[in-house]
Write a protein that holds these residues in place. Structure first.
Motif, PDB file in Angstrom:
ATOM      1  N   UNK A  15     118.997 -27.614 -54.536  1.00 14.59           N
ATOM      2  CA  UNK A  15     119.289 -26.254 -54.074  1.00 14.59           C
ATOM      3  C   UNK A  15     118.066 -25.642 -53.414  1.00 14.59           C
ATOM      4  N   UNK A  16     118.325 -24.754 -52.464  1.00 10.73           N
ATOM      5  CA  UNK A  16     117.258 -23.938 -51.894  1.00 10.73           C
ATOM      6  C   UNK A  16     116.940 -22.848 -52.906  1.00 10.73           C
ATOM      7  N   UNK A  17     115.666 -22.462 -52.954  1.00 12.76           N
ATOM      8  CA  UNK A  17     115.238 -21.450 -53.910  1.00 12.76           C
ATOM      9  C   UNK A  17     114.447 -20.369 -53.180  1.00 12.76           C
ATOM     10  N   UNK A  18     114.561 -19.160 -53.667  1.00  8.39           N
ATOM     11  CA  UNK A  18     113.738 -18.063 -53.172  1.00  8.39           C
ATOM     12  C   UNK A  18     112.748 -17.732 -54.284  1.00  8.39           C
ATOM     13  N   UNK A  19     111.493 -18.038 -54.043  1.00 11.04           N
ATOM     14  CA  UNK A  19     110.433 -17.797 -55.010  1.00 11.04           C
ATOM     15  C   UNK A  19     109.740 -16.497 -54.620  1.00 11.04           C
ATOM     16  N   UNK A  20     109.415 -15.677 -55.611  1.00 15.26           N
ATOM     17  CA  UNK A  20     108.716 -14.428 -55.345  1.00 15.26           C
ATOM     18  C   UNK A  20     107.352 -14.473 -56.030  1.00 15.26           C
ATOM     19  N   UNK A  21     106.315 -14.317 -55.232  1.00 13.94           N
ATOM     20  CA  UNK A  21     104.949 -14.255 -55.755  1.00 13.94           C
ATOM     21  C   UNK A  21     104.284 -13.005 -55.206  1.00 13.94           C
ATOM     22  N   UNK A  22     103.745 -12.212 -56.089  1.00 13.38           N
ATOM     23  CA  UNK A  22     103.106 -10.947 -55.686  1.00 13.38           C
ATOM     24  C   UNK A  22     104.008 -10.110 -54.783  1.00 13.38           C
ATOM     25  N   UNK A  32      98.617 -19.013 -52.392  1.00  9.78           N
ATOM     26  CA  UNK A  32      97.281 -19.365 -52.883  1.00  9.78           C
ATOM     27  C   UNK A  32      96.938 -18.580 -54.140  1.00  9.78           C
ATOM     28  N   UNK A  33      97.307 -17.318 -54.145  1.00  7.88           N
ATOM     29  CA  UNK A  33      97.043 -16.494 -55.315  1.00  7.88           C
ATOM     30  C   UNK A  33      95.573 -16.179 -55.472  1.00  7.88           C
ATOM     31  N   UNK A  34      95.222 -15.549 -56.600  1.00  8.79           N
ATOM     32  CA  UNK A  34      93.830 -15.165 -56.827  1.00  8.79           C
ATOM     33  C   UNK A  34      92.950 -16.389 -57.090  1.00  8.79           C
ATOM     34  N   UNK A  35      91.686 -16.223 -56.826  1.00  6.63           N
ATOM     35  CA  UNK A  35      90.723 -17.294 -57.086  1.00  6.63           C
ATOM     36  C   UNK A  35      89.733 -16.759 -58.124  1.00  6.63           C
ATOM     37  N   UNK A  36      90.034 -17.051 -59.382  1.00  5.88           N
ATOM     38  CA  UNK A  36      89.160 -16.570 -60.446  1.00  5.88           C
ATOM     39  C   UNK A  36      89.128 -17.586 -61.593  1.00  5.88           C
ATOM     40  N   UNK A  37      88.330 -17.310 -62.581  1.00  8.82           N
ATOM     41  CA  UNK A  37      88.157 -18.240 -63.701  1.00  8.82           C
ATOM     42  C   UNK A  37      89.450 -18.447 -64.477  1.00  8.82           C
ATOM     43  N   UNK A  38      90.276 -17.409 -64.581  1.00  8.54           N
ATOM     44  CA  UNK A  38      91.537 -17.543 -65.322  1.00  8.54           C
ATOM     45  C   UNK A  38      92.486 -18.514 -64.628  1.00  8.54           C
ATOM     46  N   UNK A  39      92.583 -18.420 -63.312  1.00  9.81           N
ATOM     47  CA  UNK A  39      93.450 -19.323 -62.556  1.00  9.81           C
ATOM     48  C   UNK A  39      92.907 -20.752 -62.644  1.00  9.81           C
ATOM     49  N   UNK A  40      91.611 -20.892 -62.482  1.00 10.65           N
ATOM     50  CA  UNK A  40      90.994 -22.216 -62.581  1.00 10.65           C
ATOM     51  C   UNK A  40      91.239 -22.814 -63.965  1.00 10.65           C
ATOM     52  N   UNK A  78      87.071 -27.886 -59.140  1.00  9.42           N
ATOM     53  CA  UNK A  78      86.656 -27.034 -58.017  1.00  9.42           C
ATOM     54  C   UNK A  78      86.984 -27.673 -56.673  1.00  9.42           C
ATOM     55  N   UNK A  79      86.777 -28.972 -56.552  1.00  3.99           N
ATOM     56  CA  UNK A  79      87.113 -29.681 -55.308  1.00  3.99           C
ATOM     57  C   UNK A  79      88.623 -29.642 -55.063  1.00  3.99           C
ATOM     58  N   UNK A  80      89.395 -29.768 -56.114  1.00  2.00           N
ATOM     59  CA  UNK A  80      90.854 -29.734 -55.995  1.00  2.00           C
ATOM     60  C   UNK A  80      91.327 -28.347 -55.569  1.00  2.00           C
ATOM     61  N   UNK A  81      90.759 -27.322 -56.154  1.00  2.00           N
ATOM     62  CA  UNK A  81      91.146 -25.958 -55.779  1.00  2.00           C
ATOM     63  C   UNK A  81      90.804 -25.676 -54.303  1.00  2.00           C
ATOM     64  N   UNK A  82      89.633 -26.139 -53.846  1.00  2.00           N
ATOM     65  CA  UNK A  82      89.262 -25.967 -52.435  1.00  2.00           C
ATOM     66  C   UNK A  82      90.242 -26.708 -51.526  1.00  2.00           C
ATOM     67  N   UNK A  83      90.563 -27.947 -51.881  1.00  2.00           N
ATOM     68  CA  UNK A  83      91.494 -28.750 -51.088  1.00  2.00           C
ATOM     69  C   UNK A  83      92.859 -28.065 -51.024  1.00  2.00           C
ATOM     70  N   UNK A  84      93.340 -27.575 -52.147  1.00  2.00           N
ATOM     71  CA  UNK A  84      94.622 -26.863 -52.208  1.00  2.00           C
ATOM     72  C   UNK A  84      94.642 -25.690 -51.227  1.00  2.00           C
ATOM     73  N   UNK A  85      93.637 -24.834 -51.300  1.00  2.00           N
ATOM     74  CA  UNK A  85      93.595 -23.648 -50.442  1.00  2.00           C
ATOM     75  C   UNK A  85      93.547 -24.029 -48.962  1.00  2.00           C
TER      76      UNK A  85
END
Length: 152
Positions: A132-139, A39-47, A12-19
């Motif tokens: 290489x440069x990359x183009x990442x797509x999230x949501x 950052x993406x969703x913050x839920x139990x599945x991601x954790x 939980x501390x790591x997830x807070x620090x990340x965000x």
């Protein structure tokens, strides 16, 4: 500062620090929409997914005054998956110490990472080169990062 192995109770501390770090530090190089997608969703599945990934890797945390101020993890193949330092603790050598410790613990022919625009200069200073440069797509949101590598 103390470097120690990641423990499941750190999640939980790591997830807070990340965000917090993404929102404050990476905001110089990415749009608000990109930051939200990153950052993406913050839920139990991601954790749970983070917990599983961190437990499968060599994962370290940096602690100062009983607070986690940074963390990083690397796979057995030398892929540096995550490296984050608290927004209030930037430029104190924490990231350098975490990466050096991971590289000393994970023996491989080549280290790689997908570095953000923000992190690219840090990795270049550690001997990583852009593959290489990359183009990442999230949501549905595009963002740039860089596949970087360095000999092991």
């Amino acid at each position: 500062m103390k470097i120690r192995n990641y423990q499941s109770t750190d999640i939980l501390a790591i997830r807070r620090l990340f965000k917090r770090t993404v929102l404050q530090i990476n905001a110089a190089d990415y749009t608000p929409q990109q930051l939200t997608a990153w950052i993406g969703p913050d839920n139990e599945q991601v954790t749970a997914a983070w917990q599983k990934s961190l437990s499968a890797h060599t994962a370290l945390v940096a602690v100062q005054a009983d607070q986690i101020v940074g963390f990083a993890d690397m796979s057995a193949s030398g892929y540096l998956d995550r490296l984050y330092v608290d927004a209030d603790c930037q430029r104190q050598g924490i990231a350098t110490t975490l990466v050096a410790e991971l590289e000393s613990q994970v023996d491989c022919e080549r280290y790689t990472t997908a570095a953000s625009i923000t992190a690219r200069p840090f990795f270049e200073s550690r001997g990583y080169q852009v593959v290489q440069a990359q183009c990442v797509v999230r949501d549905g949101i595009q963002m740039t990062n860089y596949l970087m590598a360095k000999p092991g």
